[in-house]
Design a protein around this motif. Structure first.
Motif: not given
Length: 145
Positions: A32-38, A40-50, A78-80
């Motif tokens: 989460a800390s690494a993704l926040s620099d971009e 993004a959240t972990v859940d957003q990444w998971r959704l985009l990945r799917v 909604d946010g994406l």
């Protein structure tokens, strides 16, 4: 991943579910800390990945695949959508259903996030050893069946 010995000492003898929960939370916080620099959240990444499979997915299926409640998924989507990373379209198979798709901009964002996730995993592998990480994945795959 500092303090690996101290962490190991705290988890030895714990019930497996406690050890897994502790590890998941610690790894999740790091990611989460690494993704926040971009931004993004972990859940957003998971959704985009799917959605990266190029197929549209209905909301109910996405909630299951991303492991979030429907209301949370709606807020994430909604946010994406507002960021033009995903879009909704009426399903061709069932006109009552709405599918979610990854946009071109979303695919670009996913590539950046995947690089961050890969770097995070490399750091974890460096800390615990690639062989141990692979063995853990194999053991967890058996539980997933």
């Amino acid at each position: 991943m500092n303090g690996g010995v101290a962490v190991a000492a705290r988890t030895v003898g714990r019930p497996l579910v406690d050890a897994l929960t502790f590890a998941q939370r610690r790894l999740g916080r790091g990611l989460a800390s690494a993704l926040s620099d971009e931004g993004a959240t972990v859940d957003q990444w998971r959704l985009l990945r799917v959605l990266g499979d190029g197929q549209g997915h209905p909301m109910g299926e996405l909630a299951t695949l991303v492991h979030v409640p429907h209301a949370t998924l709606t807020r994430i989507v909604d946010g994406l959508v507002d960021s033009a990373l995903v879009y909704r379209r009426q399903s061709v198979a069932d006109r009552r259903r709405v599918d979610v798709f990854l946009s071109t901009r979303g695919r670009t964002r996913l590539r950046r996030l995947e690089a961050i996730v890969a770097a995070h995993e490399d750091a974890v592998a460096e800390a615990v050893g690639r062989d141990r990480l692979d063995a853990l994945r194999a053991a967890l795959a058996v539980l997933d069946d």
